[in-house]
Design an enzyme around this catalytic site. Sequence first.
Site, PDB file in Angstrom:
ATOM      1  N   HIS A   1       0.831  -1.204   0.000  1.00 53.54           N
ATOM      2  CA  HIS A   1       0.000   0.000   0.000  1.00 53.54           C
ATOM      3  C   HIS A   1       0.861   1.248   0.000  1.00 53.54           C
ATOM      4  CE1 HIS A   1      -3.200   2.796   1.563  1.00 53.54           C
ATOM      5  NE2 HIS A   1      -3.872   2.126   0.657  1.00 53.54           N
TER       6      HIS A   1
ATOM      7  N   HIS B   1      -4.710   6.462  -5.388  1.00 50.59           N
ATOM      8  CA  HIS B   1      -5.834   7.129  -4.733  1.00 50.59           C
ATOM      9  C   HIS B   1      -6.273   8.347  -5.533  1.00 50.59           C
ATOM     10  CE1 HIS B   1      -6.363   5.063  -0.845  1.00 50.59           C
ATOM     11  NE2 HIS B   1      -5.108   4.710  -1.018  1.00 50.59           N
TER      12      HIS B   1
ATOM     13  N   HIS C   1      -7.473  -1.858  -5.095  1.00 48.66           N
ATOM     14  CA  HIS C   1      -7.662  -2.481  -3.791  1.00 48.66           C
ATOM     15  C   HIS C   1      -8.333  -3.848  -3.909  1.00 48.66           C
ATOM     16  CE1 HIS C   1      -6.802   1.626  -2.293  1.00 48.66           C
ATOM     17  NE2 HIS C   1      -6.351   0.994  -1.229  1.00 48.66           N
TER      18      HIS C   1
ATOM     19  N   HIS D   1     -14.933   6.177   3.436  1.00 50.87           N
ATOM     20  CA  HIS D   1     -13.631   5.501   3.409  1.00 50.87           C
ATOM     21  C   HIS D   1     -12.573   6.299   4.152  1.00 50.87           C
ATOM     22  CE1 HIS D   1      -9.658   5.806   1.386  1.00 50.87           C
ATOM     23  NE2 HIS D   1      -9.592   4.535   1.723  1.00 50.87           N
TER      24      HIS D   1
ATOM     25  N   HIS E   1     -10.441   5.714   7.977  1.00 52.50           N
ATOM     26  CA  HIS E   1      -8.981   5.794   8.129  1.00 52.50           C
ATOM     27  C   HIS E   1      -8.610   6.740   9.267  1.00 52.50           C
ATOM     28  CE1 HIS E   1      -6.694   3.589   5.049  1.00 52.50           C
ATOM     29  NE2 HIS E   1      -7.760   3.691   4.281  1.00 52.50           N
TER      30      HIS E   1
ATOM     31  N   PHE F   1      -1.434   7.100   4.583  1.00 50.94           N
ATOM     32  CA  PHE F   1      -1.325   6.066   3.551  1.00 50.94           C
ATOM     33  C   PHE F   1      -0.076   5.200   3.709  1.00 50.94           C
ATOM     34  CE2 PHE F   1      -4.027   8.763   0.506  1.00 50.94           C
ATOM     35  CZ  PHE F   1      -5.149   8.029   0.789  1.00 50.94           C
TER      36      PHE F   1
ATOM     37  N   HIS G   1     -10.984  -2.277   3.935  1.00 47.45           N
ATOM     38  CA  HIS G   1     -11.073  -2.242   2.470  1.00 47.45           C
ATOM     39  C   HIS G   1     -11.856  -3.417   1.898  1.00 47.45           C
ATOM     40  CE1 HIS G   1      -9.146   1.274   0.765  1.00 47.45           C
ATOM     41  NE2 HIS G   1      -8.478   1.334   1.907  1.00 47.45           N
TER      42      HIS G   1
END
Length: 583
Positions: free
Chosen positions: A157, A180, A189, A320, A324, A341, A354
């Site tokens: 990632h 992203h 993903h 989403h 996070h 990230f 995810h």
Amino acid sequence: MSYSISQRAFNTPTNPTHGFRISCSGAPHDHNDNQKLILPNVDRRNLLVGLGSLYTAASLTSLAAPITTPDITSLCNDLNSGVNNIAESVRTRKCCPPNIGKKIKPFVFPKEKMVRMRWPAHRGTSEQVDKYRRAIQAMRDLPEDHPHSFNSQAKVHCAYCNGYYTQVASGFPDLDIHIHNSWLFLPFHRWYLYFYERILGKLINDPTFALPCWKWDEPAGMRIPEIFILKDVNGKPNPLYDVYRDAWHIKQVVIDLDYDHIDKGISDEMQITRNLCTMYRDMIRNGGDTISFFGGNYIAGDSPVANNDPSVGSLEAGSHTAVHRWVGDPTLPYDEDMGNFYSAGYDPVFYIHHVNVDRLWKLWKDLGIPGHKDPTNSDWLNASYVFYDENEELVRVYNKDSVDLRKFNYRYIENSEQVFPWRKSRPAKHSKSSQVAWTREVETVDRIRFPVRLNKILKVRVKRPDVRRTEAEKAEANEVLLIKRIKFDSGKFVKFDVFVNDKLKEGEVRTPCDPEYAGGFAQIPYNDMKNMFMSSSARFGLNELLADTNTEGEEYATVTLVPRTGCHDLTIGEIKIELVSIL
């Protein structure tokens, strides 16, 4: 209606004498025999100017090419985004995968009849939970330099999200790849989780192994699942535990799917209601067409930092991102693990988070609403990534193979009475008696000098394209508000909210369950330097909002942008409303 690349303005380059060459050799593992332009350091939009009359705007599509990941073991940079001061970070900035001397192979789906059943993390059986813990522990026990190790998988990632790979395979070696903030988000993903799941299954020699799913869109699943909270299990460290999480939020607190770094202090019941309204907005109202749900076009030659006009999908920018940031530790400089990230993959919660995003992509299509269609543009279909599979082979996979879950041989265990619990959470229509007339003049957008800094509330009136649409015309096209060329410091978490035709009485609190709340724009940190600005756009559906605020017949829509966090130096480049076909 196919999902086509929109026309973009061409900026005259400061030095129009860029060199270029024509090559007949394709990028590595490219089976297209057509000639390619190899254009290092050249924006392909500037190329048209440099070539004079040889190409016109109409021929832009012929110059386009899909994002193509290079050989991940030999063409990998150090961390290029997400961390300003490496001395303050808690995870490594070395995210390149190990090189074990393998060549990239084209991926072929295994011929197997067995179907893996992904299960709700809050309702796992003892057998499911035990298998999952054993698999994660087996992954943690591998040598760190093994491609299947826990750290190696976490680095995947980081590498794809933080500028480790460049577009060298497409002829742009100085441009990074970021998955992203564009239409690559969902398919990347899905592939990542597919191989992660199969690796875990192989580590415990169980071909039926399936990942759990954190169903934070359902009321029963709106807390961090209990299996991730305990530090120890049966006298041993719990392999699902991560020390870098918000200490308050892991205490079975109901998640806030519209989180902006402020705990609202409301009851669980009220938070659940707001979460369902947020899901309705992400999945239906603001995800009403392909580009609004998936995110904007991102093709070879586009810079992820200075892209001319990207946009973020409704699910990515909404719930989403909120998950996070809600899980990450706010006491750390970079909100590790989930809040950044580069470090997110070190928390096992990341993967089940995810898994739910992947499930929501499926549910979005299952709704059967006009406009809920996968992209059909060839640059999306042929975008590709490289992964280590469960057999330690390097394989190349494509977006075009990601759209049919039957190929992947996994399904989601659903409770029929709980599927789409947010489907009936459309914000209630306001009565006209609860609304008030405007008490002051609001400038029209054409009188605003853009870009404008969002260091305070911005309110403008925006002319609508058509106020007399019939129901049949509304069924053919959505009216969409576009907030364009949002430039922000990518080292910060940023969020602002958008309200349209807010006529509630003074003093009344607006919530995600008010129809005036169009949604928000939020971004997780990207860069490694202070004040490195990225560009994005956001899209908000207006069809229902205008009806529910009793403003369908008004020529102008009044748009209010409210900064929440990280917006002191954020600027807006354009605000407009347009009709988007959904046929």
